[in-house]
Design an enzyme around this catalytic site. Structure first.
Site, PDB file in Angstrom:
ATOM      1  N   SER A 136      38.572  38.423  54.608  1.00 53.79           N
ATOM      2  CA  SER A 136      39.404  38.626  53.433  1.00 53.79           C
ATOM      3  C   SER A 136      40.878  38.701  53.836  1.00 53.79           C
ATOM      4  O   SER A 136      41.243  39.464  54.730  1.00 53.79           O
ATOM      5  CB  SER A 136      38.953  39.941  52.771  1.00 53.79           C
ATOM      6  OG  SER A 136      39.745  40.256  51.662  1.00 53.79           O
ATOM      7  N   SER A 188      50.601  37.437  43.567  1.00 48.41           N
ATOM      8  CA  SER A 188      51.468  37.686  42.419  1.00 48.41           C
ATOM      9  C   SER A 188      52.576  38.685  42.671  1.00 48.41           C
ATOM     10  O   SER A 188      53.518  38.762  41.894  1.00 48.41           O
ATOM     11  CB  SER A 188      50.633  38.160  41.239  1.00 48.41           C
ATOM     12  OG  SER A 188      50.192  39.471  41.461  1.00 48.41           O
ATOM     13  N   HIS A 216      46.706  33.252  39.407  1.00 43.88           N
ATOM     14  CA  HIS A 216      48.125  33.093  39.051  1.00 43.88           C
ATOM     15  C   HIS A 216      48.597  31.647  39.129  1.00 43.88           C
ATOM     16  O   HIS A 216      49.797  31.384  39.098  1.00 43.88           O
ATOM     17  CB  HIS A 216      49.000  33.993  39.919  1.00 43.88           C
ATOM     18  CG  HIS A 216      48.829  35.431  39.558  1.00 43.88           C
ATOM     19  ND1 HIS A 216      49.487  36.015  38.501  1.00 43.88           N
ATOM     20  CD2 HIS A 216      48.018  36.377  40.069  1.00 43.88           C
ATOM     21  CE1 HIS A 216      49.110  37.282  38.395  1.00 43.88           C
ATOM     22  NE2 HIS A 216      48.209  37.525  39.331  1.00 43.88           N
ATOM     23  N   THR A 244      41.317  33.022  35.786  1.00 47.53           N
ATOM     24  CA  THR A 244      41.341  33.859  34.589  1.00 47.53           C
ATOM     25  C   THR A 244      41.725  33.032  33.369  1.00 47.53           C
ATOM     26  O   THR A 244      42.389  32.009  33.487  1.00 47.53           O
ATOM     27  CB  THR A 244      42.346  35.023  34.740  1.00 47.53           C
ATOM     28  OG1 THR A 244      42.244  35.873  33.593  1.00 47.53           O
ATOM     29  CG2 THR A 244      43.785  34.541  34.824  1.00 47.53           C
ATOM     30  N   LYS A 247      45.847  34.913  31.713  1.00 46.47           N
ATOM     31  CA  LYS A 247      47.244  34.815  32.128  1.00 46.47           C
ATOM     32  C   LYS A 247      47.837  33.535  31.540  1.00 46.47           C
ATOM     33  O   LYS A 247      48.119  33.501  30.348  1.00 46.47           O
ATOM     34  CB  LYS A 247      47.350  35.002  33.631  1.00 46.47           C
ATOM     35  CG  LYS A 247      47.009  36.481  33.972  1.00 46.47           C
ATOM     36  CD  LYS A 247      46.892  36.848  35.422  1.00 46.47           C
ATOM     37  CE  LYS A 247      46.495  38.329  35.531  1.00 46.47           C
ATOM     38  NZ  LYS A 247      46.110  38.738  36.887  1.00 46.47           N
ATOM     39  N   THR A 276      26.150  42.662  30.438  1.00 46.73           N
ATOM     40  CA  THR A 276      27.308  42.975  29.602  1.00 46.73           C
ATOM     41  C   THR A 276      27.394  41.950  28.465  1.00 46.73           C
ATOM     42  O   THR A 276      27.012  40.791  28.641  1.00 46.73           O
ATOM     43  CB  THR A 276      28.595  43.013  30.460  1.00 46.73           C
ATOM     44  OG1 THR A 276      29.669  43.523  29.675  1.00 46.73           O
ATOM     45  CG2 THR A 276      28.976  41.650  30.981  1.00 46.73           C
TER      46      THR A 276
HETATM   47  C1  LIG Z   1      45.018  39.739  37.275  1.00 49.35           C
HETATM   48  C2  LIG Z   1      44.245  39.315  38.505  1.00 49.35           C
HETATM   49  C3  LIG Z   1      42.851  39.215  38.508  1.00 49.35           C
HETATM   50  C4  LIG Z   1      42.046  39.720  37.357  1.00 49.35           C
HETATM   51  O1  LIG Z   1      42.097  38.856  36.278  1.00 49.35           O
HETATM   52  P1  LIG Z   1      41.915  39.470  34.803  1.00 49.35           P
HETATM   53  O2  LIG Z   1      41.466  38.319  33.994  1.00 49.35           O
HETATM   54  O3  LIG Z   1      43.238  40.016  34.418  1.00 49.35           O
HETATM   55  O4  LIG Z   1      40.885  40.549  34.909  1.00 49.35           O
HETATM   56  C5  LIG Z   1      42.213  38.665  39.588  1.00 49.35           C
HETATM   57  N1  LIG Z   1      42.895  38.252  40.666  1.00 49.35           N
HETATM   58  C6  LIG Z   1      44.244  38.362  40.729  1.00 49.35           C
HETATM   59  C7  LIG Z   1      44.942  37.874  41.937  1.00 49.35           C
HETATM   60  C8  LIG Z   1      44.957  38.910  39.663  1.00 49.35           C
HETATM   61  O5  LIG Z   1      46.271  39.057  39.742  1.00 49.35           O
END
Ligand SMILES: *Cc1c(COP(=O)(O)O)cnc(C)c1O
Length: 404
Positions: A136, A188, A216, A244, A247, A276
């Site tokens: 990691s 980020s 990101h 994601t 964002k 879930t």
């Molecule tokens: C924000 C973030 C996540 C999580 O994503 P969410 O959809 O907001 O839960 C995963 N990895 C990184 C690098 C992030 O900045």
């Protein structure tokens, strides 16, 4: 036992250190991004948001809003169950097909957030692959760290964005151990981009699986928004791409993409996927509309890039130090938690500029910062207002002009 007293003691420590988190209470205004109404008593009613992860303003895009409204009218509000028990809606399957295509993969799997996707996928891979070792990057996101920890697999940290260190760490492991290299494309907090080709080559040399977080970068990089892996032509050499929908795509949700067998494996074994309730169909429909739009439209990406370059240029002209990187994220280093919070409060209260101070533990102590994310919808006037406000505060707060 006085539990509340115990809670309060720890909260007081946070406050003394300047690391207590205060959330701005905003009301986003569709059609007026990056403007928002602020409900905090000591702030102006109307503020400009400078730290949104809705990087392109897609959360208010007409096509996205329309898709969401139409899906609500057609399907109602919620999914009605877990994916396994009546919750798999047609919209989820359409979105998964869109995501697989985005990254040039055979399959995709949706989660309720990016955090959950990392946590669930890494914990499943690490616990279900016998004798797995997860390598990691030392600056990986909390969601990856927690997933790895939960898997109880052996973990090896390698130096941030350092393929040579990765190579050394991989070489030290038994040749036949299953290895997973986990890393991000755009980090980020510093906005730095990984040397992806070198990392992939090192991983391939050692027969390791690659696990890439493009959170990101999706929507923002690559001709179709497929991220840095698309831009660099490396998608097909990466085992699993995670992203994601919350964002740049402006909605909410997370996903992984990869081979059919890989996605089926996670689908079948990941507790965080199985137990879930599925995302509302309207969320899936909106996310799909956002992805589809950014696959064919580059104008948002282009104007974002112009605005980012403009803000950097103006900061340079005024001698305000910021981290130089190749991404859309502009960190202005303050290096003190109390000053960082204070400048953010002044910006909000006096200038109607909202930027969240970034303090420990999100970043190491002594590297506190303000993190600006210009979007296509920040005007040149918005940028000017920000730069002049920073210039004024810089004088008053006697912050070093030395380049970070
Ligand atoms: C924000 C973030 C996540 C999580 O994503 P969410 O959809 O907001 O839960 C995963 N990895 C990184 C690098 C992030 O900045």
């Amino acid at each position: 036992m006085d539990f509340d007293g115990l809670f309060q003691t720890q909260l007081d420590t946070l406050k003394q250190e300047g690391n207590y988190r205060i959330f701005a209470e905003l009301e986003r205004k569709a059609g007026a991004f990056p403007r928002a109404r602020c409900h905090d008593d000591d702030s102006p009613d109307d503020v400009t948001v400078w730290c949104s992860n809705d990087y392109l303003g897609m959360g208010q895009h007409p096509a996205v809003i329309r898709a969401m409204k139409d899906a609500i009218d057609n399907c109602g509000a919620g999914a009605g169950g877990t994916r396994n028990i009546s919750g798999t809606n047609h919209n989820h399957k359409l979105l998964e097909a869109e995501l697989a295509d985005l990254h040039g993969k055979d399959a995709a799997l949706l989660f309720t957030s990016g955090y959950v996707s990392n946590w669930a996928a890494l914990s499943t891979l690490g616990s279900r692959i016998p004798d797995a070792v997860i390598l990691s990057d030392e600056l990986n996101h909390a969601s990856m760290i927690e997933g790895i920890r939960h898997s109880r697999a052996a973990k090896v940290l390698w130096r941030h964005n350092d393929p040579e260190d990765l190579d050394r760490k991989l070489s030290a492991l038994p040749a036949n151990a299953p290895k997973i290299v986990a890393f991000e494309s755009v980090y980020s907090m510093d906005g730095d981009i990984c040397p992806m080709r070198e990392i992939v080559e090192v991983a391939e040399k050692h027969g390791a699986m690659t696990y890439l977080d493009e959170v990101h970068a999706v929507g923002l990089y690559g001709p179709r928004g497929g991220g840095i892996s698309e831009r660099e032509g490396l998608s097909d050499r990466i085992t699993l791409i995670e992203g994601t929908l919350g964002k740049a795509y402006g909605v909410v949700g997370g996903y992984i993409t990869g081979s059919e067998a890989l996605c089926d494996f996670i689908r079948s074994f990941a507790s965080g996927f199985i137990f879930t309730t599925a995302l509302p169909p309207a969320v899936a429909a909106a996310a799909q509309a956002s992805i589809a739009h950014l696959k064919v439209s580059s104008s948002e990406r282009k104007s974002q890039r112009d605005r980012v370059a403009h803000l950097r240029r103006r900061l340079d002209q005024e001698g305000i130090p910021h981290l130089h990187n190749d991404s859309h994220i502009i960190p202005v280093m303050i290096k003190d938690p109390v000053k960082c919070r204070m400048i953010a409060d002044y910006l909000m209260q006096r200038y109607g500029i909202y930027v969240q101070p970034i303090n420990y533990p999100t970043v190491p102590k002594g590297t506190e910062r303000l993190r600006f994310t210009p979007s296509p919808l920040h005007s040149v006037d918005d940028i000017e207002h920000l730069v002049l406000a920073l210039k004024e505060l810089w004088k008053q707060c006697a912050i070093s002009h030395a380049v970070a």
